[in-house]
Design a protein around this motif. Structure first.
Motif, PDB file in Angstrom:
ATOM      1  N   VAL A 105       0.820  -0.981   0.028  1.00 25.81           N
ATOM      2  CA  VAL A 105      -0.031  -0.144  -0.113  1.00 25.81           C
ATOM      3  C   VAL A 105       0.866   1.444  -0.053  1.00 25.81           C
ATOM      4  N   PHE A 106       1.920   1.085   0.550  1.00 20.66           N
ATOM      5  CA  PHE A 106       3.005   2.284   0.772  1.00 20.66           C
ATOM      6  C   PHE A 106       3.317   2.638  -0.829  1.00 20.66           C
ATOM      7  N   THR A 107       3.405   1.824  -1.711  1.00 19.62           N
ATOM      8  CA  THR A 107       3.719   2.092  -3.073  1.00 19.62           C
ATOM      9  C   THR A 107       2.602   1.936  -4.185  1.00 19.62           C
ATOM     10  N   ALA A 108       1.476   1.263  -3.784  1.00 17.78           N
ATOM     11  CA  ALA A 108       0.521   1.380  -4.689  1.00 17.78           C
ATOM     12  C   ALA A 108      -0.751   2.295  -4.533  1.00 17.78           C
ATOM     13  N   SER A 109      -1.017   2.844  -3.185  1.00 21.43           N
ATOM     14  CA  SER A 109      -1.885   3.656  -2.966  1.00 21.43           C
ATOM     15  C   SER A 109      -1.581   5.016  -2.027  1.00 21.43           C
ATOM     16  N   SER A 110      -1.659   5.816  -2.782  1.00 21.39           N
ATOM     17  CA  SER A 110      -1.235   7.330  -2.556  1.00 21.39           C
ATOM     18  C   SER A 110      -2.210   7.451  -1.292  1.00 21.39           C
ATOM     19  N   PHE A 111      -3.375   7.213  -1.273  1.00 19.95           N
ATOM     20  CA  PHE A 111      -4.438   7.741  -0.373  1.00 19.95           C
ATOM     21  C   PHE A 111      -3.879   6.878   0.742  1.00 19.95           C
ATOM     22  N   VAL A 112      -3.687   5.693   1.006  1.00 17.27           N
ATOM     23  CA  VAL A 112      -3.244   5.097   2.058  1.00 17.27           C
ATOM     24  C   VAL A 112      -2.000   5.479   2.651  1.00 17.27           C
ATOM     25  N   LYS A 113      -1.320   5.673   1.760  1.00 21.96           N
ATOM     26  CA  LYS A 113       0.191   6.192   2.057  1.00 21.96           C
ATOM     27  C   LYS A 113      -0.005   7.315   2.957  1.00 21.96           C
ATOM     28  N   GLU A 114      -0.654   8.291   2.304  1.00 19.69           N
ATOM     29  CA  GLU A 114      -0.865   9.711   2.967  1.00 19.69           C
ATOM     30  C   GLU A 114      -1.606   9.637   4.506  1.00 19.69           C
ATOM     31  N   VAL A 115      -2.816   8.636   4.356  1.00 28.59           N
ATOM     32  CA  VAL A 115      -3.419   8.590   5.730  1.00 28.59           C
ATOM     33  C   VAL A 115      -2.403   8.045   6.886  1.00 28.59           C
ATOM     34  N   PHE A 116      -1.511   6.811   6.624  1.00 29.19           N
ATOM     35  CA  PHE A 116      -0.509   6.250   7.393  1.00 29.19           C
ATOM     36  C   PHE A 116       0.467   7.006   7.667  1.00 29.19           C
ATOM     37  N   THR A 117       1.218   7.916   6.672  1.00 27.44           N
ATOM     38  CA  THR A 117       1.981   8.901   6.851  1.00 27.44           C
ATOM     39  C   THR A 117       1.587  10.047   7.822  1.00 27.44           C
ATOM     40  N   LYS A 140      -0.664   7.738  15.296  1.00 29.28           N
ATOM     41  CA  LYS A 140      -1.736   7.027  15.614  1.00 29.28           C
ATOM     42  C   LYS A 140      -1.689   5.435  15.207  1.00 29.28           C
ATOM     43  N   LEU A 141      -0.984   5.436  13.918  1.00 33.00           N
ATOM     44  CA  LEU A 141      -0.615   3.825  13.446  1.00 33.00           C
ATOM     45  C   LEU A 141       0.319   3.208  14.542  1.00 33.00           C
ATOM     46  N   LEU A 142       1.384   3.892  14.795  1.00 35.74           N
ATOM     47  CA  LEU A 142       2.279   3.372  15.822  1.00 35.74           C
ATOM     48  C   LEU A 142       1.746   2.816  17.204  1.00 35.74           C
ATOM     49  N   PRO A 143       0.998   3.959  18.088  1.00 36.14           N
ATOM     50  CA  PRO A 143       0.526   3.223  19.160  1.00 36.14           C
ATOM     51  C   PRO A 143      -0.440   2.114  18.707  1.00 36.14           C
ATOM     52  N   MET A 144      -1.160   1.943  17.626  1.00 29.53           N
ATOM     53  CA  MET A 144      -1.782   0.963  17.438  1.00 29.53           C
ATOM     54  C   MET A 144      -1.244  -0.513  17.379  1.00 29.53           C
ATOM     55  N   ILE A 145      -0.157  -0.452  16.866  1.00 28.66           N
ATOM     56  CA  ILE A 145       0.607  -1.680  16.820  1.00 28.66           C
ATOM     57  C   ILE A 145       1.223  -1.880  18.114  1.00 28.66           C
ATOM     58  N   GLU A 146       1.739  -0.608  18.728  1.00 27.67           N
ATOM     59  CA  GLU A 146       2.413  -1.185  20.038  1.00 27.67           C
ATOM     60  C   GLU A 146       1.600  -1.576  21.006  1.00 27.67           C
ATOM     61  N   ASN A 147       0.011  -1.130  20.846  1.00 26.56           N
ATOM     62  CA  ASN A 147      -1.015  -1.518  21.653  1.00 26.56           C
ATOM     63  C   ASN A 147      -1.298  -2.736  21.651  1.00 26.56           C
ATOM     64  N   LEU A 148      -1.110  -3.406  20.223  1.00 26.35           N
ATOM     65  CA  LEU A 148      -1.340  -4.822  19.990  1.00 26.35           C
ATOM     66  C   LEU A 148      -0.305  -5.698  20.742  1.00 26.35           C
ATOM     67  N   LEU A 149       0.948  -5.306  20.366  1.00 26.47           N
ATOM     68  CA  LEU A 149       2.091  -6.040  21.055  1.00 26.47           C
ATOM     69  C   LEU A 149       2.076  -6.106  22.543  1.00 26.47           C
ATOM     70  N   GLU A 187       7.236   5.413   8.959  1.00 20.25           N
ATOM     71  CA  GLU A 187       7.737   6.318  10.115  1.00 20.25           C
ATOM     72  C   GLU A 187       8.762   7.125   9.095  1.00 20.25           C
ATOM     73  N   THR A 188       9.667   6.591   8.357  1.00 18.83           N
ATOM     74  CA  THR A 188      10.350   7.259   7.365  1.00 18.83           C
ATOM     75  C   THR A 188       9.717   8.531   6.761  1.00 18.83           C
ATOM     76  N   ALA A 189       8.867   8.243   6.450  1.00 12.02           N
ATOM     77  CA  ALA A 189       7.980   9.287   5.498  1.00 12.02           C
ATOM     78  C   ALA A 189       7.339  10.478   6.390  1.00 12.02           C
ATOM     79  N   PHE A 190       6.888   9.910   7.811  1.00 12.25           N
ATOM     80  CA  PHE A 190       6.302  10.737   8.525  1.00 12.25           C
ATOM     81  C   PHE A 190       7.328  11.813   9.228  1.00 12.25           C
ATOM     82  N   LEU A 191       8.811  11.047   9.501  1.00 12.02           N
ATOM     83  CA  LEU A 191       9.846  11.989  10.037  1.00 12.02           C
ATOM     84  C   LEU A 191       9.943  12.996   8.823  1.00 12.02           C
TER      85      LEU A 191
END
Length: 823
Positions: free
Chosen positions: A384-396, A401-410, A442-446
């Motif tokens: 999705v990072f390479t194929a969907s500009s929309f998802v890339k923008e939302v997650f970037t 919000k995405l990282l705490p979601m993953i860390e909360n799962l862990l 994360e790289t894109a967000f930073l």
């Protein structure tokens, strides 16, 4: 031509061996020597010793040589020689040959007897065969009959046992119409025993068994179905007894490993499907506006329809949240399955069920499932990072919000599987792999964070307008933007540190831009007139940088020390640039005030008289110093310091630090040069005391609260009463503790005789030169210069024959000795 000797037959030669040897006692060659030795040395006969001798070639060579007769004679001589040697050998071994001949005859006799014995033995064997063949045939026939009877008996026994087991299974099934209430463990055991006995005993083809086998197979399917229901229900509710019962059913059926592998594969597929569905843009958008999708059903370069972006983003986050819950439930179920397998043993064989599923060195069930989930998740995220500009923008944009979601799962998986004595579901390496799966975002967000802040700084500090200073509102925008970036990630410590590293880069950029705007040159350093535009610009720049430094420092004050370490380079650079913007002005002001103080040496403090003592006016140099301080305050410091009144006692700013440093230097500088004044009369002491009071008042009202200056202020306050102490009282006065030793020593020169020269006089230095030298030296080095003058004074006293020293001499020696003792 052949000689008569050659024409005799071998038998004739043999018969005459003995007589010939007796008749000719000597021969051309002795019997001890071999005729072959003579042949090897003979050029003609040596050819016969060669392994590849060719008679035809030899004959042709003899005929072509022209001496065939001589060759024939030579050959005859050789034959005679061989014949003689042969006779000698036979005669020398005569008795052995006769003995061998008798042995041959005995052997022939033994062979004849052996033939007769063999014939007798063969006759006996034929008779024995005829006697034993009939009994053997009877025994073999009866053995086959016995084997068949035994096999039939075993077959009947296994058939009866199988029928009894089938009947037990029927009774168990018929006892409860509801299959869920069957004793599934016992039923599975009976089913397994029936099929095992059927296959091992080869009961196929027995009608009574085959007629029931179909029913047994149907019951096996029913038992599996009910066992799987119990197992799945137990895994869903995390009920250990139910999971244990389900596992026992499949263990009794001999299908435990296959069943567990199937469950693991099913959970893998569920997780992979959950991840894929979460990122299915067709489902998120309701199927509208999307054609063929990329991996995971994401439309390449696709964006939601106009007006549907917000709904699509919300749907995406909801599906991601559902995906995290799905992964959590899967890992918890697999871990629970693994936990029961590691605890439950078969009640009869006491075999640990986990040993039936896994071998030593195999990955755990949780590792197998987690690895598959992480690989699928990473693949989908990369897609999705390479194929969907929309998802890339939302997650970037929404990475905080995405990282705490993953860390909360862990964290949830680790917390829910943290049971004493049982390995957790996730390893630290597994957690890192999951976080690394969103590394691209994360790289894109930073990068986005750095871009937003850098663009803001570049817009506030445009290169096209070098002379324009940003307004306070612009600086506030930068600070607020930085604050927003920090607040967006403050719930995650690791992400906060990464964002702070980007902020550090932005602050360094800001410092670089600000440094480029600093005005230099004479206009920035002038102190005689009103503040110039260049100075006002520098003042504004200093205040802006001070505001940035103060606010950013306040933001990270509640964070761990590592946060301050990350921003320390940039904050230090901003602090340095802010100081550089006004440091040249402060240095010029300090130089001006020091030049005013240096005029103290142009005043006459040795004047005697009542008029000088009653004069309440300050000295001219002090009046000039006061005017300069007032001018600095009005034109420069009032624009830099926090308030026009007293300086705040709170956090020290860059300007208050510079002012405090300047005030301290003025007091230290004044005390130093006041101690160098010589001569100093009583009226001069009063005048100097008034100057000290005026100086203290001017500094306190216009520069810095003198009470907060510490040692410089205490030295000024102590030096005033020291002026009026008797020399005899100085040695024991506690005021000496507040003054540097060099001040006391220099002041004592004013109380000594004229021939006691000060270092200033002895080295013919100006007060400024001597003061600069003192700035670069410590108290010990200053004492060495003073001691040299004391030594000269002592030499002069002794050369004149005087026996008494000035009272200041032993006191100065005592003070200097204390310095030496402290080294």
């Amino acid at each position: 031509m052949a000689s008569p000797a050659i024409s005799r037959s071998p038998l004739q030669r043999t018969a005459t061996f003995k007589n010939a040897v007796a008749a000719t006692p000597s021969t051309p060659f002795s019997p001890a020597s071999s005729p072959l030795d003579a042949f090897s040395s003979d050029p003609i006969l040596s050819a016969f010793l060669s392994p590849d001798f060719n008679p035809t070639q030899f004959s042709s060579s003899a005929l072509s040589s022209g001496s065939a007769a001589s060759r024939i004679e030579k050959l005859q001589e050789g034959l005679r020689l061989l014949d003689t040697q042969l006779r000698h050998e036979v005669l020398s071994r005569y008795h052995d040959l006769l003995h061998q001949l008798s042995s041959i005859k005995a052997t022939e006799s033994s062979l004849s007897s052996l033939r007769s014995s063999i014939s007798s033995l063969q006759s006996s064997l034929r008779h024995a065969r005829s006697e034993l063949s009939d009994p053997h045939r009877v025994v073999s026939t009866q053995t086959v009959q016995l084997t068949n009877l035994h096999s039939t008996s075993l077959l009947l026994q296994n058939t009866l046992r199988t029928l009894r087991l089938i009947q037990k299974l029927r009774n168990l099934v018929n006892s409860q119409p509801d299959a869920s209430k069957w004793d599934l463990s016992k039923a599975a055991q009976l089913h397994c025993e029936i099929l095992t006995l059927y296959n091992e005993s080869h009961l196929s083809g027995i009608d009574v068994v085959d007629s029931d086998l179909k029913w047994v197979i149907e019951m096996g399917s029913k038992i599996r179905e009910e066992g799987m229901k119990v197992l799945e229900k137990g895994l869903e509710s995390l009920n250990q007894p139910e999971v244990g019962l389900g596992l026992q059913v499949f263990y009794n059926m001999g299908e435990l490993r296959g069943t567990v592998d199937g469950l693991v594969s099913e959970y893998k597929q569920m997780g992979v499907k959950g991840v894929s569905n979460a990122l299915d843009m067709k489902a998120i958008s309701g199927g509208g506006g999307y054609g063929g999708g990329g991996p995971g059903g994401v439309q390449r370069h696709g964006t939601p329809q106009i007006g549907g972006g917000a709904k699509a983003r919300e749907a995406l986050w909801q599906r991601m949240s559902g995906c995290m819950d799905k992964l959590h439930s899967i890992m918890l179920a697999v871990w629970h399955l693994q936990r029961v397998l590691s605890k439950k043993r078969d009640p009869f064989t006491h075999v640990l069920l986990l040993d039936e599923v896994m071998q030593e060195g195999d990955p755990t069930l949780t590792d197998r499932v987690w690895d598959a989930l992480v690989k699928s998740f990473a693949s989908q995220m990369k897609s999705v990072f390479t194929a969907s500009s929309f998802v890339k923008e939302v997650f970037t944009v929404g990475y905080p919000k995405l990282l705490p979601m993953i860390e909360n799962l862990l964290e949830r998986i680790s917390r829910d599987t943290d049971v004493k004595g049982v390995p957790p579901a996730l390893t630290s390496e597994g957690k890192e792999q999951m976080v690394a799966a969103i590394g691209n975002f994360e790289t894109a967000f930073l990068a986005l964070c750095l871009s937003r802040l850098s663009d803001l700084v570049n817009s506030v500090f445009p290169m096209s307008s070098r002379g324009n200073i940003p307004s306070k509102e612009h600086i506030t925008r930068i600070i607020l933007r930085i604050q927003e970036e920090i607040e967006a990630v403050q719930l995650d410590a690791h992400l906060t540190l990464r964002v702070l590293r980007e902020i550090n880069k932005v602050l360094l950029l800001l410092a670089e831009k600000a440094e480029y705007l600093i005005s230099t040159g004479p206009e920035a350093r002038q102190i005689t007139g009103p503040a110039t535009p260049s100075q006002l610009k520098n003042f504004m720049l200093c205040k802006h940088l001070q505001e940035v430094h103060t606010r950013i420092t306040s933001m990270i004050s509640g964070m761990p020390s590592v946060a301050a370490d990350v921003l320390s380079p940039a904050l230090g650079t901003i602090y340095g640039v802010a100081g550089d913007s006004v440091s040249s002005l402060f240095q010029a002001m300090l130089d001006r005030l020091e030049s005013c103080i240096l005029q103290i040496h142009d005043q006459n403090f040795g004047t005697l008289g009542i008029d000088a003592a009653m004069d309440n006016n300050a000295s001219p140099y002090m009046e000039e110093l006061q005017k300069s301080i007032l001018h600095f305050r009005a034109e420069f410091l009032s624009r830099l310091l926090p308030s026009s009144g007293a300086i705040s006692t709170g956090a020290e700013t860059i300007c208050t630090r510079l002012v405090r440093s300047m005030a301290s230097r003025i007091l230290v500088f004044f005390v130093r040069h006041a101690s160098l004044v010589r001569p100093l009369s009583e009226s001069g002491k009063l005048r100097m005391a008034r100057d000290m009071a005026e100086l203290e008042l001017a500094v306190a009202q216009n520069l810095f609260p003198v009470e907060q200056l510490g040692p410089p202020y205490r030295a000024l306050r102590a030096f005033r009463p020291v002026l009026f102490l008797e020399t005899s009282q100085l040695g024991s006065s506690p005021l000496l503790q507040e003054l540097p030793p060099s001040v006391i020593l220099h002041h004592l020169y004013s109380r000594g005789p004229d021939d006691l020269q000060s270092p200033l006089q002895r080295n013919r230095l100006t007060p400024l030169q001597y003061s600069l030298w003192m700035d670069s030296q410590g108290e010990d080095q200053i004492w060495k210069g003073i001691k040299a003058t004391l030594d000269d004074y002592a030499v002069n006293i002794r050369s004149r024959g005087d026996k008494e020293f000035s009272p200041v001499y032993p006191l100065m020696q005592k003070i200097g000795a204390s310095l030496t003792a402290n080294e």
